[in-house]
Design an enzyme around this catalytic site. Structure first.
Site, short mmCIF file in Angstrom:
data_model
loop_
_atom_site.label_atom_id
_atom_site.label_comp_id
_atom_site.label_asym_id
_atom_site.label_seq_id
_atom_site.Cartn_x
_atom_site.Cartn_y
_atom_site.Cartn_z
CG HIS A 1 -5.47 -33.87 36.45
ND1 HIS A 1 -5.44 -35.17 35.98
CD2 HIS A 1 -4.62 -33.18 35.65
CE1 HIS A 1 -4.61 -35.26 34.95
NE2 HIS A 1 -4.09 -34.05 34.73
CG ASP B 1 -5.59 -40.59 34.83
OD1 ASP B 1 -5.33 -39.92 35.85
OD2 ASP B 1 -5.52 -41.84 34.78
#
Length: 568
Positions: free
Chosen positions: A540, A544
């Protein structure tokens, strides 16, 4: 003086020979122990070979560019003591020192055959030509060689010998692990094991002592370890904690006096027979094969025998199980299993991935009906009976691999590796696809290189090749490293969904699950389709949630319309 023939050690690449790149010494040079004598190359790794003894170089076997067989003669030294070779070596060196004149040789023999002075007896023994003119035995300390992985230490996986064993030159004495490669270490000399340095699971420094031998002649150290039964006082460093694991023969026998149960069919002290894969697995599980009965030919222990032993609690039964015993008998006790070898490497890598990478997991269901129809058609029409031109039978992985390759064209940041310490994301043009594979030794990730340049048949062949090499232990180092994105497939085992852990330092992993026929609504109608859930995880910090969803939806669209997979 004696002659010591140094043979090319196993440098850990799983090959039978290595290319001699160049010499650091010449005939006539005086070298010290651990001095670099040559460079050899195994595949793409250049390894510096160091001298195991001090002495004078009298022969070099090989020229730069020549292939040298592992355990073939590399360098001959003139050393103090008896050495390890007879005068008439069967292999002729390419470079050697001319023999000295006979008279000079006789003088040398007389001058060097005298033992150390003990009460003035040395010179008299030499003059009188007594049989003990040279030292009858000495101590040889074998140090862990550089096994070509570029690391300063390696994990000791297990011993093949114990203190007091008589070993031959080139006999396997230990297994060590560097990264994901287990290397068999062989003895450079013949002698009796006097000390073992380290326990299974311990890190041993390259160039640090591994085994001490009692050998004929003077060996390579002045005397045997002075304090071999006790550890060093206080460990100043981690490496200094490598105290020799030594016991007197009687003490060793007493400490290992656990009787071998009669049901094993082996005599006390007899080495159990098992394949390397079974031995490695037993070491990973912490099981002593001495107590495992073997059902194979000549009492050979199989994986099934090991499974059965573990199912019984991993301990020696007091007696054979009574006939008609209750299926609901209470179980007692517990077993502690040391996590060493490959299992520990896997544990460390998984913990590192979870600790360093904030995972985001995304799951989508995909209609695989069209892919399955295309796969069935290609398998029915594939080329067969043409030898090397035969096309393999296809499973789903080549199609999923191709979908990943095509989807990555629009999102190159996912085909990347992230160095979080340097803060650098490296985006890769080629797609080197990791294939998570379960092997007898544990989880490995062999790599299909340049998946973007392969058709479905070539992809299937390469997946089968690298996975097979990983499972049978023949995979090379470069076949187990360098992946840019990984597939982990649990579909054949069932399962609706899973949360795969990213193969650090990659930033994404894709995991197909089982295909099952389900009733779905399509064009307003209830129809039966072959559906599959696709699990995926992303770093992450780099990917995204929106980008992760776009990537998976692109894969979904390609698999549901497989005619577009190989379109430009």
């Amino acid at each position: 003086m004696g002659r010591f023939v140094f043979k090319l050690p196993d440098v850990g690449e799983g090959t039978a020979e290595a290319e001699l790149v160049g010499w650091h010494v010449k005939v006539g040079d005086i070298v010290a122990e651990d001095q670099i004598v040559a460079d050899v190359m195994t595949d793409k790794a250049t390894v510096e070979i160091t001298a195991p003894v001090s002495g004078k170089v009298i022969a070099l076997h090989g020229e730069p560019g020549q292939m040298i067989p592992v355990r073939g003669p590399l360098v001959e030294f003139e050393v103090e003591g008896a050495g390890n070779a007879e005068e008439n070596l069967s292999v002729s060196p390419l470079r050697s020192e001319p023999p000295p004149p006979a008279a000079r040789g006789e003088e040398t023999a007389v001058a060097t055959s005298s033992p150390p002075h003990v009460g003035g007896e040395g010179d008299r023994a030499a003059v009188e030509g007594l049989s003990d003119a040279a030292p009858s035995s000495g101590n040889y300390v074998f140090k862990l060689p550089d096994v070509g992985e570029g690391t300063a230490e390696a994990e000791l996986v297990g011993w093949h010998v114990k203190v007091g064993d008589a070993v031959e030159e080139d006999q396997i004495i230990a297994d060590i692990m560097t990264d994901k490669a287990t290397v068999e270490i062989t003895s450079p000399v013949a002698g009796t094991v006097a000390a073992l340095y380290g326990e299974a699971g311990q890190q041993v420094p390259v160039g640090g002592p591994l085994v001490s031998f009692n050998v004929e002649g003077r060996g390579n150290v002045a005397s045997a370890p002075a304090s071999v039964t006790t550890s060093p006082a206080a460990s100043k460093t981690d490496t200094s904690a490598l105290a020799p694991v030594v016991k007197a023969a009687a003490a060793s026998t007493a400490s290992s006096a656990k009787p071998v149960p009669a049901l094993t069919g082996r005599a006390p002290g007899e080495r159990p027979s098992a394949s390397p894969a079974v031995r490695n697995r037993a070491r990973d599980l912490g099981v002593d094969l001495t107590f495992v009965p073997g059902s194979g030919p000549a009492g050979r222990i199989t994986h099934e025998d090991l499974d059965g032993f573990i199912a019984r609690g991993g301990s020696v039964p007091a007696s054979a199980p009574a006939a008609g015993g209750s299926a609901y008998a209470r179980a007692e006790g517990s077993t502690e299993v040391r996590i060493i070898g490959l299992r520990r490497k896997i544990a460390e890598k998984m913990a590192e991935s979870v600790r360093r990478i904030p995972h985001i997991t995304y799951v989508e269901e995909i209609d695989m009906t069209a892919v399955e129809e295309l796969r069935a058609h290609l398998n029915a029409t594939r080329i067969q009976g043409m030898g090397a031109k035969d096309q393999p039978k296809l499973n789903l992985l080549p199609f999923i691999a191709r979908a990943i390759v095509v989807a990555l064209r629009d999102q190159p940041q996912i085909n990347a590796t992230y160095d979080d310490e340097a803060g650098v994301l490296t985006q890769h043009a080629p797609v080197h696809l990791g294939i998570a594979a379960q092997t007898p030794n544990g989880l490995m990730v062999p790599v299909v290189r340049h998946a973007e340049a392969r058709d479905p048949y070539d992809t299937a062949l390469e997946i089968a090749r690298v996975s097979g090499a990983a499972k049978d232990g023949t995979a090379k180092r470069e076949e187990l490293s360098g992946s840019t994105i990984t597939i982990t497939s649990l579909g054949t085992l069932g399962g609706v969904v899973h949360t795969p852990i990213i193969n650090h330092p990659e930033v994404a992993i894709v995991g197909p699950n089982k295909i099952a026929e389900r009733v779905v609504v399509k064009d307003g109608q209830m129809v039966v389709r072959k559906m599959m859930n696709l699990s995926s995880s992303f770093d992450h910090r780099i990917v995204d949630g929106h980008d992760a969803a776009v990537f998976v939806q692109r894969i979904k669209g390609l698999l549901e319309n497989p005619a577009t997979l190989w379109m430009s």
